[in-house]
Every structure is written in structure tokens, then in C-alpha cells.
Design an enzyme around this catalytic site. Sequence first.
Site, PDB file in Angstrom:
ATOM      1  N   LEU A  68       0.821  -1.209   0.000  1.00 36.22           N
ATOM      2  CA  LEU A  68       0.000   0.000   0.000  1.00 36.22           C
ATOM      3  C   LEU A  68       0.857   1.262   0.000  1.00 36.22           C
ATOM      4  CD1 LEU A  68      -2.765  -1.125   2.517  1.00 36.22           C
ATOM      5  CD2 LEU A  68      -2.737  -1.332   0.029  1.00 36.22           C
ATOM      6  N   ASP A  75       3.699   5.505  -7.252  1.00 38.46           N
ATOM      7  CA  ASP A  75       3.298   5.628  -5.859  1.00 38.46           C
ATOM      8  C   ASP A  75       3.373   7.072  -5.384  1.00 38.46           C
ATOM      9  OD1 ASP A  75       3.078   2.916  -6.030  1.00 38.46           O
ATOM     10  OD2 ASP A  75       4.864   2.477  -4.841  1.00 38.46           O
TER      11      ASP A  75
END
Length: 402
Positions: free
Chosen positions: A146, A193
Site C-alpha cells: 500500500l 506511488d
Amino acid sequence: MTATDTRTAGAARALFRERFGTEATGTWSAPGRVNLIGEHTDYNDGFVLPFAIQHRTHVALAPRADHRIRVATGFPGAAESDAAPVEAGLAELHALFPARRDEIPEWARYPLGVAWALLEAAAIDPGSVAGVDLAFASDVPVGAGLSSSAAIEAATAVALAETWGVDLDRAALARVGRRAENEAVGAPTGIMDQMASLRGRADAAIFLDCRSLEAQVVDLGFAAAGLELVVIDTGVKHSHATGGYGERRAACERGAAALGVPALRDVTPDDLPRLAQLVDDVTFRRVRHVVTEDQRVLDTVRTLREQGPTAIGDLLVASHASMRDDFEISVPELDTAVDAALSAGAVGARMTGGGFGGAAIALVARDRVDAVRDAATAAFAASGFAAPTIFTVTPSAGAARD
């Protein structure tokens, strides 16, 4: 801020007070992200479709009277010795990174690397800006795919940019974060990201062209369709700085070189038969994943816009199969999570993140969330795996001052 944000920002301030003996002057935060689809395409100049999530990393900051930087963390799992403040002179950072990065604890390379890369990107004389103390607290699960690392980088970048009066746009700050991760940490990741963490929008994904860094907001429509995005964290930890990720990247570079193109972005499915004659089977399958994954991202964006989120399930499933069979970055726990979610009625499911562990995601009708949770928990128990951590995520806003 949500109640969770308030608690985590408070934890960062409390840690600042404990480690540095004074009060922070402000806190900033940045989210982790879920990548809906588009894995290992970013460093191949391809397409990705991530969204920022509600889990965030907060950094408390105060300027110093000298030109030094100190960083402290309260991240879960950090040994007390590792979490002790790490200190360097701003002018020393260019000597530390990348040549002497191993002298710095890995967790501290992220914020110190951002400071180094930001100073260089903005052409700042380290002696012209104030030193800083930084303390971090986070509720982004670490090692779950994540992007806890990008959350650290993005929070640090926006905090330092504001403190030092640096006028760089979000794409430039994302490049700062990527350079920190690539050169200061030693993880050969792409820019997805950092862009997701910096440019996230509520209730939307970011359709990112990783070559041009052009970003389009794509409405997801999960709530209107009665859908939830469920994360099944396997608990299997991974690290992008270790070999598997780098080996995959090297295979992609070999494939691009064999076809005489700058990056796999320039390869189409029609090129794959020719490539099969030029490279070994492993390299071919690595390239095939990236080329077909790029197309799946484009197809997902079009499907979301034309038909809505209930129609993207097959694309998510095909993405997982490609990562499992061609890129070989899944693990048994991830496959179990995906299979269990689909058996319990998920619209679609796939692993997310760099692979070799981390989490799977499942797009699930709201009234099937408990069934998916129960199925995954039971499947893990039947396979002898440790129980997964299962939660839902909400598309959320990007990095900002709290």
C-alpha cells in the site's frame, strides 16, 4: 481530519516532543495508495490507475537554528534502537547519497533522501535554509503493498517544500520522492506511488501516463454502484530493495533493448511474436505481462467511463493471472486471497503492489463484504497460513498540511 488522522497527527507531535524536547510547528500528511490496475508498468513508461487511500503518514516538523536535519520514527515494528533520531548536516547529504547510504538505517533513508533530492532539484544551497527536526507516525500498513514508503516521501516533500519556500509542482515533488527511493534507499521503483500520494483525489483514481506524467482524474463510482474495495493483507512482508523486484526490472530492460525501443511502453501486443524469437522464455513472459498490463489499464479506464465499475472485474482477474504466471510475483497467500474473494462473489480481485507478499484487493458488492472476509479467513486457515488482516479502503485526497 478524520478521527484517525487526528490521532496519528497527535502521535507524530507527541513523538516529536519526546525525541526532541520541544513542540513541532506544524504537521503534514500523505496517503498510502492502492493500485487498482497497472502493476510494474510505471518504470516501463507505461500506464497505471492508482488511488490514494484514507490511511496516512503524518510528519511533525520544526525548523532548527542550524543547518542540520534530524528524523525520528514511531513506525510499528521499528526496534527502539532503529527508531532513535538519525542526524546529518544538510551539506553532508550529497556525500551520503547514494554512495554511503548503507551507513544510514533504512527507515531514515526515506526522509533524508527526500531532503537530499529536494535540495538538488531546487538547486538550493544547504547553507541558505534552516535545518529541521522531523518525527513520523503512520497508520499505513507497512509491507502490505500500500506504499507506506511513498507516503513517507510525499509527506516529507510537502513539509520541506513549504518550510524551505520551494516552488515545485506535484509532479516535480513526485520525481524527488522517486529519486530518494531509487538512489537513497536503493529500491528501483517507478513514479506511480509518489504521484498517487501527492495527487490523490477523493472518490477518484489517477490515470497516470508514467512517461509524460500527465494525470487525469477518473471517477470510480464505487459508492454509487454499491461497491467496496476490500484489502486482504496477507501479512507476508516484502521489500523492494531486495532482489526480486530488481530482477524483474532488468528483464524488462533486456526486452526493450532486444526490440530496440526506449521502454516497454513502445511495445505492442503485435510485437510479442517477434520478441519471442529474440529473448529467452523468462524474459519474454516478463515483457508480455507489462505489454498486456498496459492494455488492461487503458481498457479499465475506458470501461469505467463507459460502463462503470461493475464491468471491470474480468480485467482485474486477468491482471492477477498475468502477475502470477508471466511476471511470477505472486505468492500462495496472495493466490489464496484472490481465489477466496472470487469464490465469495467478488466482482474482481487481484494482488496489488510490487509483489512477493503484501496485499490483494477485491471489488465487492457492499452486501458481500462479510462473505468475502469470512471466505478469505477460512481459506487462509485451511491452508495453514496466518490469519490475514482485512479492511476496506476509500479513495481519498493527496498530500497536504494537516
